[in-house]
Design an enzyme around this catalytic site. Structure first.
Site, short mmCIF file in Angstrom:
data_model
loop_
_atom_site.label_atom_id
_atom_site.label_comp_id
_atom_site.label_asym_id
_atom_site.label_seq_id
_atom_site.Cartn_x
_atom_site.Cartn_y
_atom_site.Cartn_z
N ASP A 67 -17.80 23.48 27.82
CA ASP A 67 -18.14 24.29 29.00
C ASP A 67 -17.78 25.76 28.81
OD1 ASP A 67 -15.38 23.89 29.03
OD2 ASP A 67 -15.44 22.54 30.74
N ASN A 136 -8.09 16.24 39.25
CA ASN A 136 -8.98 15.52 40.17
C ASN A 136 -9.92 14.57 39.40
OD1 ASN A 136 -10.74 17.29 38.95
ND2 ASN A 136 -11.44 18.28 40.82
N HIS A 138 -11.85 15.39 36.76
CA HIS A 138 -13.06 15.98 36.15
C HIS A 138 -12.95 15.98 34.62
CE1 HIS A 138 -11.29 20.31 36.34
NE2 HIS A 138 -11.43 20.04 35.05
N GLU A 143 -17.28 17.88 38.19
CA GLU A 143 -16.36 17.71 39.31
C GLU A 143 -16.69 16.45 40.12
OE1 GLU A 143 -13.80 19.49 39.46
OE2 GLU A 143 -14.15 21.63 39.69
#
Ligand code: GLP
Length: 256
Positions: A67, A136, A138, A143
């Site tokens: 990314d 979380n 990801h 996400e």
């Protein structure tokens, strides 16, 4: 799924580096999928050390990063381009032409995403993908959401991720709100995957990744479907795993 718990971050990073190096020994022109963040830093250090000792040769590998932040040019100190050069590429013998990272400064992000996906395809896919994990759940910048992206796309970062990643920026306001990220299928198509997690702030995400139902609300849980996935943890990241909740074919190993 194979889960290996090492005693600490250092041991976990060393094991990860050895696994990357043996992939390159077996296939010198491997395509490596690479991750950023704090977690893989000691793995990169160990690989640099192994390169200096002539134990690994990166001259034929190609790299594909997961990314990049939208709006950050390659020379921006918070861009993942900068991170990769500074923490790894400048210290090894990878060829510049073999480095692939989405361009956060692209004029047309949609085209950049399509081209990036195409470049992975043209290289015949990723042999070994390294992943970190957000608190979380990801992976890359995929996400938690009702629907997840299949291929490389522009994504909106969640408040939680912006907050978590603000530690690398001067202030939270400077964290970009969007990023380009490989999609879930891009990641899951890799032949082998190693996910690294360290520290107690990752323990809940790891528990939800390795046990319980697969959910798009925990993107890393989709890794349960991958036939060649190794989850490398330190003791803190593994602290909430209940062995009885793991699926029968899951291999769980604690290293002393
Ligand atoms: C970022 C990256 C992820 C990385 C995650 C965890 O959001 N896009 O690829 O895994 O952060 O980072 P850290 O290792 O610093 O906790």
């Amino acid at each position: 799924m194979r889960i290996i718990v090492e005693k600490d971050y250092h041991a976990m990073s060393k094991k990860a580096a050895l696994m990357v190096a043996s992939q390159i020994t077996l296939k010198p022109d491997s395509n490596l999928g690479l991750a950023t963040g704090g977690t893989p830093l000691a793995m990169y250090d160990k690989l640099i050390e192994m390169y200096r000792e002539d134990e690994v040769d990166f001259s034929e590998i190609q790299s594909f990063n997961l990314d990049e932040y939208c709006g950050l040019e390659a020379d921006h100190p918070n861009s993942y381009h900068y991170y990769m050069n500074d923490n790894f590429f400048n210290d090894i013998n990878i060829k510049r032409k073999n480095i692939h990272i989405p361009n956060g400064g692209a004029e047309d992000f949609e085209k950049e995403c399509r081209d990036y996906e195409e470049s992975i395809k043209n290289a015949r896919g990723i042999d070994l993908q390294i992943l970190g994990i957000g608190s979380n759940g990801h992976i890359g910048f995929n996400e938690p959401a009702e629907n997840l992206n299949v291929a490389t796309e522009v994504v909106d970062l969640t408040e939680e991720t912006i907050e978590a990643n603000s530690r690398y920026f001067d202030s939270k306001d400077e964290v970009p709100k969007k990023a380009i990220s490989m999609g879930m299928a891009t990641i899951l198509k890799a032949d082998r995957i190693i996910l690294l997690a360290s520290g107690k702030e990752k323990a809940e995400a790891i528990k939800r990744t390795v046990s319980g139902k697969i959910s798009t609300q925990v993107p890393a849980s989709l890794l349960q479907t991958h036939p060649q996935i190794t989850i490398l943890l330190d003791q803190e990241a593994a602290s909430l795993i209940n062995k009885d909740e793991l699926s029968a074919d899951c291999h769980f190993e604690i290293c002393k």
